[in-house]
Each structure stands twice: as C-alpha cells, then as structure tokens.
Design an enzyme around this catalytic site. Structure first.
Site, PDB file in Angstrom:
ATOM      1  N   SER A 141      -3.085  30.989 -21.575  1.00 54.66           N
ATOM      2  CA  SER A 141      -2.933  30.867 -20.119  1.00 54.66           C
ATOM      3  C   SER A 141      -2.605  32.224 -19.517  1.00 54.66           C
ATOM      4  O   SER A 141      -1.981  33.071 -20.182  1.00 54.66           O
ATOM      5  CB  SER A 141      -1.799  29.891 -19.816  1.00 54.66           C
ATOM      6  OG  SER A 141      -1.488  29.919 -18.454  1.00 54.66           O
ATOM      7  N   TYR A 154       7.068  27.519 -21.352  1.00 51.28           N
ATOM      8  CA  TYR A 154       5.594  27.458 -21.304  1.00 51.28           C
ATOM      9  C   TYR A 154       5.020  28.877 -21.375  1.00 51.28           C
ATOM     10  O   TYR A 154       4.126  29.155 -22.182  1.00 51.28           O
ATOM     11  CB  TYR A 154       5.138  26.743 -20.020  1.00 51.28           C
ATOM     12  CG  TYR A 154       3.629  26.608 -19.929  1.00 51.28           C
ATOM     13  CD1 TYR A 154       2.968  25.640 -20.676  1.00 51.28           C
ATOM     14  CD2 TYR A 154       2.876  27.449 -19.114  1.00 51.28           C
ATOM     15  CE1 TYR A 154       1.586  25.507 -20.608  1.00 51.28           C
ATOM     16  CE2 TYR A 154       1.497  27.327 -19.035  1.00 51.28           C
ATOM     17  CZ  TYR A 154       0.857  26.353 -19.783  1.00 51.28           C
ATOM     18  OH  TYR A 154      -0.516  26.243 -19.729  1.00 51.28           O
TER      19      TYR A 154
HETATM   20  N1  LIG Z   1      -4.659  23.027 -16.326  1.00 60.26           N
HETATM   21  C1  LIG Z   1      -4.356  24.306 -16.151  1.00 60.26           C
HETATM   22  O1  LIG Z   1      -4.192  24.798 -15.007  1.00 60.26           O
HETATM   23  C2  LIG Z   1      -4.239  25.207 -17.343  1.00 60.26           C
HETATM   24  C3  LIG Z   1      -4.176  26.588 -17.109  1.00 60.26           C
HETATM   25  C4  LIG Z   1      -4.070  27.453 -18.181  1.00 60.26           C
HETATM   26  C5  LIG Z   1      -4.037  26.948 -19.470  1.00 60.26           C
HETATM   27  N2  LIG Z   1      -4.087  25.608 -19.683  1.00 60.26           N
HETATM   28  C6  LIG Z   1      -4.040  25.126 -21.058  1.00 60.26           C
HETATM   29  O2  LIG Z   1      -5.190  24.365 -21.308  1.00 60.26           O
HETATM   30  C7  LIG Z   1      -4.913  23.424 -22.347  1.00 60.26           C
HETATM   31  C8  LIG Z   1      -5.391  22.042 -21.895  1.00 60.26           C
HETATM   32  O3  LIG Z   1      -4.601  21.638 -20.793  1.00 60.26           O
HETATM   33  P1  LIG Z   1      -5.105  20.620 -19.663  1.00 60.26           P
HETATM   34  O4  LIG Z   1      -4.768  21.218 -18.362  1.00 60.26           O
HETATM   35  O5  LIG Z   1      -6.475  20.185 -19.946  1.00 60.26           O
HETATM   36  O6  LIG Z   1      -4.040  19.447 -19.877  1.00 60.26           O
HETATM   37  P2  LIG Z   1      -4.196  17.874 -20.137  1.00 60.26           P
HETATM   38  O7  LIG Z   1      -5.257  17.299 -19.281  1.00 60.26           O
HETATM   39  O8  LIG Z   1      -2.814  17.346 -20.043  1.00 60.26           O
HETATM   40  O9  LIG Z   1      -4.696  17.821 -21.654  1.00 60.26           O
HETATM   41  C9  LIG Z   1      -3.866  18.184 -22.711  1.00 60.26           C
HETATM   42  C10 LIG Z   1      -4.533  17.740 -23.993  1.00 60.26           C
HETATM   43  O10 LIG Z   1      -3.708  18.139 -25.083  1.00 60.26           O
HETATM   44  C11 LIG Z   1      -3.542  17.020 -25.936  1.00 60.26           C
HETATM   45  N3  LIG Z   1      -2.269  17.105 -26.634  1.00 60.26           N
HETATM   46  C12 LIG Z   1      -1.045  17.317 -26.113  1.00 60.26           C
HETATM   47  N4  LIG Z   1      -0.131  17.285 -27.082  1.00 60.26           N
HETATM   48  C13 LIG Z   1      -0.787  17.053 -28.243  1.00 60.26           C
HETATM   49  C14 LIG Z   1      -0.387  16.901 -29.586  1.00 60.26           C
HETATM   50  N5  LIG Z   1       0.899  16.973 -29.962  1.00 60.26           N
HETATM   51  N6  LIG Z   1      -1.324  16.671 -30.516  1.00 60.26           N
HETATM   52  C15 LIG Z   1      -2.626  16.569 -30.164  1.00 60.26           C
HETATM   53  N7  LIG Z   1      -3.074  16.713 -28.914  1.00 60.26           N
HETATM   54  C16 LIG Z   1      -2.154  16.942 -27.964  1.00 60.26           C
HETATM   55  C17 LIG Z   1      -3.624  15.807 -25.032  1.00 60.26           C
HETATM   56  O11 LIG Z   1      -4.085  14.693 -25.765  1.00 60.26           O
HETATM   57  P3  LIG Z   1      -3.196  13.450 -26.245  1.00 60.26           P
HETATM   58  O12 LIG Z   1      -2.120  13.239 -25.242  1.00 60.26           O
HETATM   59  O13 LIG Z   1      -4.190  12.340 -26.331  1.00 60.26           O
HETATM   60  O14 LIG Z   1      -2.685  13.852 -27.586  1.00 60.26           O
HETATM   61  C18 LIG Z   1      -4.720  16.244 -24.067  1.00 60.26           C
HETATM   62  O15 LIG Z   1      -5.976  15.957 -24.599  1.00 60.26           O
HETATM   63  C19 LIG Z   1      -3.422  23.507 -22.605  1.00 60.26           C
HETATM   64  O16 LIG Z   1      -3.169  24.300 -23.734  1.00 60.26           O
HETATM   65  C20 LIG Z   1      -2.886  24.178 -21.357  1.00 60.26           C
HETATM   66  O17 LIG Z   1      -1.683  24.862 -21.595  1.00 60.26           O
HETATM   67  C21 LIG Z   1      -4.185  24.720 -18.643  1.00 60.26           C
END
Ligand SMILES: NC(=O)c1ccc[n+]([C@@H]2O[C@H](COP(=O)([O-])OP(=O)(O)OC[C@H]3O[C@@H](n4cnc5c(N)ncnc54)[C@H](OP(=O)(O)O)[C@@H]3O)[C@@H](O)[C@H]2O)c1
Length: 250
Positions: A141, A154
């Site tokens: 991120s 985070y």
């Molecule tokens: N959204 C943003 O603005 C943003 C910006 C920068 C970086 N990111 C990064 O992008 C990545 C995806 O985030 P997102 O925004 O798409 O969030 P999200 O919609 O909440 O998705 C998170 C995913 O991670 C999985 N997950 C969480 N804990 C887990 C565990 N212990 N074991 C296996 N799977 C797990 C969840 O699946 P289950 O709950 O089914 O396990 C879900 O599929 C993250 O690393 C986040 O930090 C996001």
C-alpha cells in the site's frame, strides 16, 4: 477459447482487489487458483469464472497459518499445475487504538498483512527456484511509506512488506524470479467502505486490477498508483506532525 497455461494463485481472492484480480487474470487466459477463508464467496467466484470459460479452482486457507496455506497451495498445484505467479493480496485494515491499546488486533495485522506474504512466498519459492522461473507479487500500500495516526499498525505492516520485497528482489536477481511490490492508493472495496474519512482519488477495484495486471506483465519492481496519491504521500513525508494530524482528521 485458447487458454494460456500460465497459473496464478491469488490470496484474498474472495473480495475486493483479489476478486477483481482473479477476474482480470482469468479474462487474460490465465488459470487462476483462489485462496481465502470464506468458502461461499470462493465457490461463487470460481463458478462465475468457469462459466466465462476460464480455468479456476479454489482452496480455503488462513494466510496467517502456514500449514493451512501450504495445504491450499499444494491442492491448487495438484489441480492447476506448476505455479507461475503468486499474488499475496490478503490483508486487513484495523485502526490502531491507544485507549485501550489494541495489541491483539495489531498482532493480527502483522500476522495477515506481513507474515501472510512471507508464508505465501514460502509455499511457492522452492518450485520457482527449481524451475528458475516465476513471479512473486505482494499487494502492499502507499500507506507503507508513512506512519499515520490511527493507522500505525497497518502502515508498519505494509512498510515491512515494501522493504522485504526490496531485499528479496535483489537476492533473486539472476535466478529467473521477478518480484513486484504493488502499492495502491484508495480502492473502493469492502475494506475501505467502512472507513469514515475522505479517500481522494479513489478508484474501482476493476480499474486497480487492470493497472496491477499491466504492472505484473511488465515485471515492475514497485508499482505505485494513482500518481496523484503517490505524489501526495511523498509530500506528506516533508510535513510537520501537526499538519499530518490535521489532514488525516479531515
Ligand atoms: N482498498 C484499498 O484502498 C487498498 C489500498 C491499498 C492496499 N490495499 C491492500 O489490498 C489488499 C486487498 O484489500 P481489499 O481492499 O480488496 O480488501 P477486502 O475487500 O476486505 O479483501 C480482503 C481479502 O483478504 C482476505 N483475507 C483477510 N484475512 C485473511 C486471512 N487471514 N486468510 C486468508 N485471507 C484473508 C479476505 O478473505 P476472507 O475474509 O474470505 O478470508 C478478502 O478476500 C489488502 O492487502 C489491502 O491492505 C487495499
């Protein structure tokens, strides 16, 4: 439809960026292996991908549990063949609190966001080294470049990922394995939907997935986007604490 034999595994594929990446890679004729904890969501996406003609498999795992993740990767390797690409995307975003100090949530943040990347790479690195081919990707991120109030854990969990991948990239030079550190700004997903603060230059998960797909194809070392947020984070590093606090609070 001619299918490309390349195999991509994606952790955190049940939602948000991970699910959008699965759709993007499938659309581009990759075989995709989906990993997350919520089986119902994985089944739903796997079926939708198969209906569109893609090769897709899923396996449930908790990325913070090494045995669970190793088992899932082994199952997917068995079904899809050797793994060409691992995208360690699974992550959580829990605010850091001080009264009371939420130590256990901070631990989970590091276990999932940081060790989850290490474990995902551990599960595929030996075969990639043996084949002298592959690509390791982590979805980090832009928050990993600056500690922010209320987001300390985070930001730190992502900073560790950035630096880990930087060293790993150099260590793997000449071994046929590319390393790509992806640093998005705000992306509209269930993770950010619950955040109350403004999210400048927010983009859809689909748009983010297209940018990430292209960056992975180009074997970018570090992929920061969008440029506006990336620039903003560079400027923030020069600001005094009081101003950063003021900006984050608005
Ligand atoms: N959204 C943003 O603005 C943003 C910006 C920068 C970086 N990111 C990064 O992008 C990545 C995806 O985030 P997102 O925004 O798409 O969030 P999200 O919609 O909440 O998705 C998170 C995913 O991670 C999985 N997950 C969480 N804990 C887990 C565990 N212990 N074991 C296996 N799977 C797990 C969840 O699946 P289950 O709950 O089914 O396990 C879900 O599929 C993250 O690393 C986040 O930090 C996001």
């Amino acid at each position: 439809m001619k299918l490309d034999p390349r195999v991509a595994l994606i952790t955190g594929a049940s939602s948000g960026i991970g699910a959008a990446l699965a759709r993007e890679f499938a659309r581009n004729n990759w075989s995709v292996g989906l990993i997350a904890r919520r089986k119902d969501k994985l089944i739903e996406l796997t079926e939708a991908l198969r209906q569109s003609g893609a090769i897709a498999e899923y396996s449930e795992a908790d990325v913070a549990q090494i045995e669970s993740l190793q088992r899932a990767v082994a199952q997917l390797r068995e079904k899809l063949g050797p793994i060409d690409l691992m995208i360690a995307n699974a992550g959580i975003g829990i605010p850091t609190r001080i009264e009371p100090f939420n130590r256990m949530e901070i631990e989970s943040t590091f276990q999932i966001n940081t060790l989850g990347v290490v474990y995902a790479f551990d599960a595929v690195l030996p075969e990639m080294l043996q084949r002298q081919s592959g690509q390791l990707v982590a979805i980090s991120s832009l928050a990993g470049f600056q500690g922010l109030p209320g987001e300390s854990a985070y930001c730190a969990s992502k900073a560790a990922v950035n630096v880990f991948l930087e060293g790993l990239r150099m260590q793997l030079r000449g071994r046929g394995i590319a390393v790509t550190c992806v640093c998005p700004g705000f992306v509209k997903t269930p993770m950010t939907d619950k955040d109350p603060y403004p999210q400048p230059f927010q983009m859809s998960a689909e748009k983010a997935a297209t940018i990430i797909y292209r960056g992975i194809q180009k074997k970018k070392k570090v992929l920061r986007f969008p440029w506006q947020t990336s620039l903003m984070m560079r400027v923030v590093r020069w600001l005094p604490d009081w101003l950063v606090i003021k900006l984050v609070e608005h």
